[in-house]
Every structure is written in C-alpha cells, then in structure tokens.
Design a protein around this motif. Structure first.
Motif, PDB file in Angstrom:
ATOM      1  N   LEU A 237      15.565  64.345  84.210  1.00  0.00           N
ATOM      2  CA  LEU A 237      14.822  63.174  84.716  1.00  0.00           C
ATOM      3  C   LEU A 237      14.899  62.175  83.801  1.00  0.00           C
ATOM      4  O   LEU A 237      15.342  61.198  84.131  1.00  0.00           O
ATOM      5  N   VAL A 238      14.963  62.628  82.515  1.00  0.00           N
ATOM      6  CA  VAL A 238      15.050  61.686  81.381  1.00  0.00           C
ATOM      7  C   VAL A 238      16.534  60.902  81.512  1.00  0.00           C
ATOM      8  O   VAL A 238      16.519  59.676  81.206  1.00  0.00           O
ATOM      9  N   ASN A 239      17.499  61.864  81.663  1.00  0.00           N
ATOM     10  CA  ASN A 239      19.046  61.233  81.980  1.00  0.00           C
ATOM     11  C   ASN A 239      18.958  60.206  83.032  1.00  0.00           C
ATOM     12  O   ASN A 239      19.415  59.115  83.029  1.00  0.00           O
ATOM     13  N   ASN A 240      18.181  60.373  84.134  1.00  0.00           N
ATOM     14  CA  ASN A 240      18.249  59.642  85.122  1.00  0.00           C
ATOM     15  C   ASN A 240      17.347  58.335  84.944  1.00  0.00           C
ATOM     16  O   ASN A 240      17.725  57.199  85.324  1.00  0.00           O
ATOM     17  N   GLU A 241      16.250  58.512  84.207  1.00  0.00           N
ATOM     18  CA  GLU A 241      15.479  57.101  83.925  1.00  0.00           C
ATOM     19  C   GLU A 241      16.592  56.435  82.806  1.00  0.00           C
ATOM     20  O   GLU A 241      16.493  55.041  82.966  1.00  0.00           O
ATOM     21  N   ALA A 242      17.182  56.875  82.003  1.00  0.00           N
ATOM     22  CA  ALA A 242      18.148  56.126  80.961  1.00  0.00           C
ATOM     23  C   ALA A 242      19.326  55.450  81.908  1.00  0.00           C
ATOM     24  O   ALA A 242      19.729  54.349  81.759  1.00  0.00           O
ATOM     25  N   PHE A 243      19.578  56.066  83.140  1.00  0.00           N
ATOM     26  CA  PHE A 243      20.723  55.536  83.901  1.00  0.00           C
ATOM     27  C   PHE A 243      19.945  54.262  84.690  1.00  0.00           C
ATOM     28  O   PHE A 243      20.761  53.285  84.732  1.00  0.00           O
ATOM     29  N   TYR A 244      18.886  54.464  85.251  1.00  0.00           N
ATOM     30  CA  TYR A 244      18.288  53.314  86.011  1.00  0.00           C
ATOM     31  C   TYR A 244      17.883  52.060  85.047  1.00  0.00           C
ATOM     32  O   TYR A 244      18.248  51.189  85.744  1.00  0.00           O
ATOM     33  N   LEU A 245      17.534  52.324  83.905  1.00  0.00           N
ATOM     34  CA  LEU A 245      17.410  51.433  82.847  1.00  0.00           C
ATOM     35  C   LEU A 245      18.606  50.572  82.846  1.00  0.00           C
ATOM     36  O   LEU A 245      18.458  49.393  82.917  1.00  0.00           O
ATOM     37  N   GLY A 246      19.729  51.347  82.639  1.00  0.00           N
ATOM     38  CA  GLY A 246      20.955  50.832  82.365  1.00  0.00           C
ATOM     39  C   GLY A 246      21.285  49.865  83.774  1.00  0.00           C
ATOM     40  O   GLY A 246      21.835  48.834  83.367  1.00  0.00           O
ATOM     41  N   VAL A 247      21.227  50.492  84.743  1.00  0.00           N
ATOM     42  CA  VAL A 247      21.598  49.626  86.037  1.00  0.00           C
ATOM     43  C   VAL A 247      20.603  48.106  86.012  1.00  0.00           C
ATOM     44  O   VAL A 247      21.337  47.146  86.114  1.00  0.00           O
ATOM     45  N   GLY A 248      19.319  48.371  85.564  1.00  0.00           N
ATOM     46  CA  GLY A 248      18.534  47.163  85.964  1.00  0.00           C
ATOM     47  C   GLY A 248      18.903  46.108  84.701  1.00  0.00           C
ATOM     48  O   GLY A 248      19.123  44.942  84.987  1.00  0.00           O
ATOM     49  N   ILE A 249      19.217  46.789  83.467  1.00  0.00           N
ATOM     50  CA  ILE A 249      19.549  45.647  82.318  1.00  0.00           C
ATOM     51  C   ILE A 249      20.950  45.052  82.753  1.00  0.00           C
ATOM     52  O   ILE A 249      21.127  44.127  82.221  1.00  0.00           O
ATOM     53  N   SER A 250      21.978  45.869  83.263  1.00  0.00           N
ATOM     54  CA  SER A 250      23.062  45.186  83.606  1.00  0.00           C
ATOM     55  C   SER A 250      22.902  44.074  84.514  1.00  0.00           C
ATOM     56  O   SER A 250      23.603  43.137  84.432  1.00  0.00           O
ATOM     57  N   ASN A 251      22.041  44.235  85.614  1.00  0.00           N
ATOM     58  CA  ASN A 251      21.758  43.200  86.567  1.00  0.00           C
ATOM     59  C   ASN A 251      21.293  41.854  85.741  1.00  0.00           C
ATOM     60  O   ASN A 251      21.354  40.871  86.126  1.00  0.00           O
TER      61      ASN A 251
END
Length: 315
Positions: A237-251
């Motif tokens: 779950l923590v790994n997924n959270e970091a991934f989703y943050l990365g996606v949003g920040i890339s946008n």
C-alpha cells in the motif's frame, strides 16, 4: 515598530489564531473549537474573540496589527471576501466574512482558500523562499494545493484555481468526494490509503493493520506503522501511495513547469518511506525538460502552515 500580522486558520473543527512578525516568526498562537454546527454568525464571533484574546495574552492592541488574514476552506471568492459553501462549514452560503470582520475589528481583513494561503506561507517563509515558480501540495485527509507563478499566487477567475486533488489520474478509479471518478485525491490522500487498506482487510488480506486499528477504524498512520513492522500488504500500500503521488506530481510538472514543488500535510510526515518510489515514478512519467528543472521537497512549515499562510496574505 513593525506592524504585527494576525493569521486565522479556519477549519471545520478548530480555529487556529496566531500573531506573526513580518519575518514569519510566531509570537503567540491559540486554538479553539470552531463549533461549526452553530452556524456562521457564531463562528465569526469566535474568530473575533480569538483575535481579542490573543492580543490580550501578548500585551498588544488592535492598533498594533497590520491586519487579519483568514485561510478558509473553499469554495470562496477571495476578491469579494465571501465564503460560498464549504462542505465542512454548515450553513455558510455566500457569507461576506471580510466585510463583517473588518467592520467589527476596524482593521484590514484578507481572505484566501486555505491551501492557497499555505502556498503563500511556504513561498514567503518556508520551502518556496526565493522561488518565483512554485507549487505547494498538501496531502492529508484530501489533497489541495496552491500555485505561485512569477512570484504571485495564481487564483484563477473566481479564486478556485489549482484544485490539484481533482485532476483525474484514472477514469476507472474510485469515486471521489467531488463526485468525479479517479481523482488524484481518490488515489493518493490519507483517506485513500485507509480506504485501500480497509478493502484489503474485507477481502481477507493477512495483515496486522487490522490489529493496529484497535477500534476498527483504519487510518493511514496504521498502514505506515504496519509497513515499518514488515507487514507485506502494508508495504504494498505504501509503495502504491508513492507511485500515485509520483503520477500526480508528474502531471503538475506538466501543468505549471515549476522550479520547486513542496509536499506538506500529514502524509508528508512519512517522507522517507515515500520519496524513492515517488521520484522513480516521476523520472519515468514526467516530461523530461520539466522534471530536469524541478525539485520535489518536503514542506517546511509543518502544522503552523495554516496560521503562517493566513498571516502572509497581509504581505
């Protein structure tokens, strides 16, 4: 003598009021319950009283104030000084809070969306000092933010620009509180982490998160705690959270091309657990020219960002 700034962070459950100097040092601060259920008239009286109380405690007078800045949940119209209809403030429907309080107190009063105010606070006093193109993101119960372009807050046409939490990162994702599906907030907020954990427990995942949530209410901090203890599902779950943050920040890098992005809010307290995977995702997904000139850092003002941001409106 330099004038003192008064910052008011108006929340659904508490009002935080602080006296701040022009360098961003908090002289004194107090917190009182909002009592939002009593309606706008009572809440505004409580804000007014908090200003009188904190001045008395500090041995100052109203004439020592440069003014009062208010960071409030939106939607609102900062130009008109009107709070429109925040979900956490029942009965607030086009309340002209600036006119009411400036008439009562006899000082300048300024209003801004709380996330925008926080962005100004970080820009003047925190992680955005000296940065003309800067984005502040708060990741907590929800996701909000504020954008500084060429040294000035970008508010949009009616003070509702940079609703960072409500850009879509997956059209097939979960329903967000805004009514849309797959928002950044629905994937990467603290509330989202807890929801994903709860769904896993209901689907029979073997995890200690259930035991850490002693009253049965799973929170994001339970997930991070379990991950630190080696729980495999929590680490996922923590790994997924970091991934989703990365996606949003890339946008966000694509939207605004900032020099620096600062992440605040409760989830940012787990910075060390999130940073590497988040940056790995940004490296893969962000537009390369944008990513090359942008650094992603932890915000600096912590729990004081609301008061400092509200006070910074006066500068």
């Amino acid at each position: 003598m330099a004038k003192i700034l008064c910052g008011v962070d108006l929340g659904g459950t508490k009002i935080s009021t602080g006296l701040v100097d022009e360098k961003g040092n908090i002289i004194k601060s107090i917190k009182i319950p909002t009592m939002a259920e009593k309606g706008p008239e009572e809440v505004i009286k409580r804000i007014e009283q908090s200003v009188y109380d904190i001045l008395k405690e500090a041995g100052l007078k109203l004439s020592d104030l440069k003014g009062v800045g208010i960071g409030s949940p939106g939607p609102l119209d900062a130009k008109r000084g009107v709070v429109i209809s925040p979900p956490n403030l029942l009965g607030w429907d086009n309340v002209p809070i600036v006119d009411i309080l400036s008439n009562k107190l006899g000082v300048e009063v300024k209003l801004e969306n709380d996330a925008n105010a926080a962005a100004i606070g970080e820009h003047l006093f925190g992680a955005g000092r000296g940065i003309d193109n800067f984005v502040y993101i708060t990741v907590s119960t929800g996701i909000g933010g504020g954008v500084i372009i060429e040294g000035k807050l970008y508010s949009g046409e009616n003070s509702n620009a940079a609703e960072i939490g409500h850009h879509t990162i997956n059209f097939n994702g979960p329903r967000c509180n805004c009514g849309n599906y797959g928002c950044f907030e629905a994937f990467a907020s603290g509330t989202a982490i807890a929801r994903f954990a709860q769904e896993g427990i209901q689907n029979g995942k073997d995890t200690m998160i259930r035991d850490l949530a002693k009253n049965g209410v799973v929170k994001s901090e339970h997930v991070f705690e379990a991950a630190k203890l080696g729980d495999e599902f929590a680490k996922e779950l923590v790994n997924n959270e970091a991934f989703y943050l990365g996606v949003g920040i890339s946008n966000i890098m694509a939207f605004y091309n900032p020099k620096r992005i600062a992440i605040g809010g409760g989830v940012s307290t787990q910075w060390e657990m999130l940073y590497d995977k988040m940056m790995e995702t940004i490296k893969k997904k962000a537009l390369k020219p944008n990513a090359e000139v942008c650094e992603v850092v932890k915000a600096e003002l912590g729990e004081n960002v609301g008061v400092l941001g509200a006070a910074a409106l006066l500068l």
